[in-house]
Write an enzyme that holds these catalytic residues in place. Structure first.
Site: not given
Length: 782
Positions: A477, A87
């Site tokens: 219940s 690069e």
């Protein structure tokens, strides 16, 4: 002649000044109003937020850009040099701008008729990515980029610039920065990369898709070779290292994000919590570290328990039929496609796959099926459950007697691979189907409130609705212990006798009546409070509610952690008001934790990217009922398991307490239970409120899931009983009269009482009961 030379010289000088002036003008215009380069020191790259389990394993990552920032000193030098070589070979020499590179790029762009090459240094790439928002290639942007790059080199060191570059850059497959890329392509951290792998990553920045080793390996390999040659030419690697790197095989395989799959319900709840509290920006870009309470092993056990319980229930509901039926031509195509999928490889024992019914043999009581070209055997014993669905018939009263009652040649079905079989069959299989019934499980520590496991449904990837938290279903219940606890605090005791007899309520001025019934539509006469809870007697619970008051119970429920709206009528006794599983688990934790209500905690702490704690949650307990009331309720709920509807939990073979819950028409099934160390709740039902099959109560449908879960969680753990607080006495009483046991007692139990509330009289000699003792007609409510 001298005059001509003079005029030519003046002309060129004039042209020079015109060009210089023009260049200066554009330089001034283009370089004005630029961002402050010093701001880059405070720049924070978007990075991944990670969520951890209680033992530090990653269970989720959230990101806008999948980036994991690593310091430059953790990156191998050969990785850094690989990027520099390809690069910006003169990176360590120039001051931010490579003049030679710019001149070379300028002439190439002139000949190309537009900007095709930038000649950018690494410094310029950092400047462009962080400081310049305009992504369009123009000469104006290039000038600004050069000016800022020159300034940047004065503000930051070369290592600081490399740090920004290597963590910022996009490297394909959604990976930003070298750490994310290393994990994506090589399943390792960046510090473990070798030269060949580093060169492959360095090959990507120019065109991550074009040179993707996943999509175009040969092209990527050529680009990697180019990087290695550049590294050798620049003296970054030796000839020997070059040859070794070129020959090294690369095992590249995309890493998919599997962390979420371990605890999807829990992780998604955490994500929603974080976004709501901190916003998407911080969550998806802020790099938070979120430390949660979930236990991965317990989560695994919870998932397996829910899957097993729902599968068993689904089979009790009956067989809904094959996935499809194929003609001969369609069947041939189906088998050929399956052959391509399995390619003759062995199937995994326990896996569920599609199969084609090839032959049905009622005489041998078996079905021949094809799985990817492999002949397998489905015996009748592995499909006896496959009766036609009928919710009015109990599942075990209807069985399949012949395979032809269920299947036809050409049917495509689901089967589970059980074991290898004898030739000509490859495997023995069982008939399966994908359950439609849903379930949820939530477990927490009653002492800390830490949520240890949460399952919000059968399959998160088919439905993200969290039935453990978001759903509100009638608890039936399972709500009764709250009422019974309220009754204890109102002066009743486990030995209080209440008449289980018919009761009638007038519901409106038109004379309509409500005649509540027990589950089995029977009445049992004088009944102890503890027996009524153990056997889940509806009538007695209604009478308790009427005696202590609806408002009192509602206020009591609020204290116990129930926040959902509650009905102000006697149906409250039957659990008619919708609640979340989380609410009920917290309420039961009160009984398990000596009367203290824990705050449910999912997140222990959150740390920002700087390592500073921005949130910390510690156990928050609120004493809401007395320790004695909590223990007496625990003793009564132990009786539900030992003597009542939750009898299946006795298989746990250790102290446990809990309560089943079933709603009218079998729409919901619950089991809420706890041990001294854990409290967990299970809900089962259909999302569309479809009724489950006959007998699918909380005892049958929900309690086995709780049992499967706890058996795994508590395996090899020491057996511990509940702590007995001061002020508690144990008394042997007559289970019929509630009085102290005497020689006339035929049924006795040992029951815990708050000291001073235990019975004082002994059971007398029995007398003959009168009919009036067993009927109560409520004139006050007509």
């Amino acid at each position: 002649m001298k005059g001509v030379i003079k005029y030519i010289s003046v002309f060129f000088i004039l042209i020079f000044f015109i060009l210089a002036g023009t260049a200066g003008y554009f330089w001034y215009i283009w370089s004005s109003n630029m961002p402050y380069v010093g701001a880059i020191k405070d720049y924070q790259m978007p990075t991944v937020t990670e969520v951890f389990s209680s033992d530090g394993q990653v269970i989720g990552r959230f990101w806008k850009e999948r980036r994991i920032i690593v310091p430059i000193d953790r990156m191998p030098r050969h990785l850094i040099l690989a990027f520099v070589a390809v690069e910006d070979a003169r990176f360590f020499e120039h001051n931010g701008v490579d003049i030679k590179g710019i001149i070379r790029a300028f002439f190439k762009n002139i000949f190309a008729g537009g900007i095709r090459q930038g000649g950018s240094t690494i410094t310029q790439q950092v400047t462009r990515a962080i400081l310049l928002k305009n992504k369009k290639r123009t000469y104006r942007r290039k000038v600004r980029e050069i000016v800022l790059s020159l300034q940047l080199e004065k503000e930051l060191s070369k290592n600081q610039i490399l740090y920004l570059y290597l963590n910022q850059i996009y490297l394909g497959e959604g990976a930003y920065g070298v750490e994310a890329a290393a994990r994506t392509y090589f399943h390792k951290s960046v510090e473990d990369l070798d030269i060949a792998e580093s060169a492959m990553l360095a090959a990507l920045p120019q065109a991550p898709t074009r040179y993707s080793p996943l999509l175009h390996f040969d092209r990527a390999k050529d680009r990697q070779l180019y990087v290695l040659k550049r590294m050798r030419e620049d003296g970054f690697i030796t000839d020997r290292e070059f040859r070794k790197a070129v020959k090294e095989p690369l095992n590249i395989q995309a890493q998919r994000e599997h962390t979420f799959i371990n605890t999807p319900w829990f992780t998604e709840y955490i994500r929603q919590y974080l976004v709501k509290k901190y916003g998407k920006g911080l969550v998806y870009q802020g790099g938070l570290k979120v430390y949660t309470t979930v236990d991965l092993k317990m989560q695994e056990y919870a998932k397996a328990a829910v899957q097993r319980g729902l599968l068993e229930l689904d089979k009790r509901e009956g067989y809904r039929g094959p996935l499809m039926h194929l003609s001969s031509d369609e069947a041939t195509k189906f088998v050929n496609r399956a052959k391509g999928k399995f390619k003759g490889h062995s199937l995994v024992i326990g896996s569920v796959v599609k199969a084609l019914v090839q032959r049905i043999d009622d005489r041998k009581r078996q079905v021949d099926v094809l799985i990817g070209g492999l002949l397998c055997r489905l015996p009748l014993c592995n499909m006896k459950w496959a009766r036609k669905p009928d919710i009015e018939k109990v599942y075990y009263l209807v069985r399949v007697h012949r395979p032809s009652e269920v299947l036809k040649k050409g049917d495509v079905i689901l089967v589970r691979i059980l074991k290898k079989d004898i030739s000509p069959y490859r495997y023995e299989v069982s008939l399966e189907q994908d359950p439609k019934v849903q379930g949820a499980l939530l477990c927490m520590s009653p002492v800390t409130g830490y949520v240890k496991a949460m399952i919000g449904g059968r399959d998160f990837f088919k439905s993200q609705f969290n039935r453990a938290i978001q759903s509100r279903r009638q608890p039936g219940s399972a709500f009764k212990p709250i009422i019974y606890s309220a009754a204890l605090d109102k002066g009743m005791t486990p030995a209080t006798v209440i008449m289980d007899s018919p009761i009638i309520f007038s519901v409106n001025s038109k004379g309509d009546e409500w005649k509540p019934k027990n589950y089995k539509e029977k009445f049992f006469g004088p009944t102890l409070l503890r027996t009524a809870l153990a056997e889940s007697r509806n009538i007695i619970t209604i009478k308790i509610l009427r005696k202590i008051g609806i408002d009192y119970v509602i206020n009591y429920a609020r204290v116990m952690g129930i926040k959902s709206p509650l009905s102000r009528n006697f149906s409250l006794a039957l659990g008619s008001s919708g609640l979340s599983l989380l609410e009920l688990v917290r309420s039961y934790a009160v009984f398990a934790n000596g009367g203290n209500l824990p705050q449910a905690i999912f997140v222990k702490r959150i740390v920002d990217r700087k390592g500073e704690i921005i949130e910390e949650n510690r156990p928050d307990l609120q004493n809401v009922i007395s320790e004695q009331t909590a223990f007496v309720m625990t003793d009564m709920l132990k009786a539900v398991i030992q003597e009542g509807t939750a009898w299946r939990i006795k298989a746990l073979k250790r102290p446990a307490a809990g309560k089943t819950g079933t709603t009218n028409n079998l729409l919901d099934a619950w089991f809420m239970g706890y041990t001294p160390s854990l409290v967990a709740g299970v809900w089962v039902g259909y999302d569309d409120y479809k009724a489950m099959g006959k007998g699918e109560t909380g005892s049958r449908a929900a309690s086995p899931i709780w049992l499967y879960f706890m058996q795994k969680v508590l395996k090899d753990k020491p057996v511990v009983d509940f702590h007995v607080p001061k002020g508690i006495v144990f008394v042997k009483i007559d289970a019929d009269t509630g009085l102290l046991a005497s020689p006339y007692s035929t049924n006795t139990v040992v029951q815990a009482f708050r000291e001073g509330n235990e019975p004082k009289e002994y059971t007398p000699k029995p007398r003959t009961a009168r009919p009036s003792d067993f009927f109560e007609f409520d004139m006050d409510n007509r």
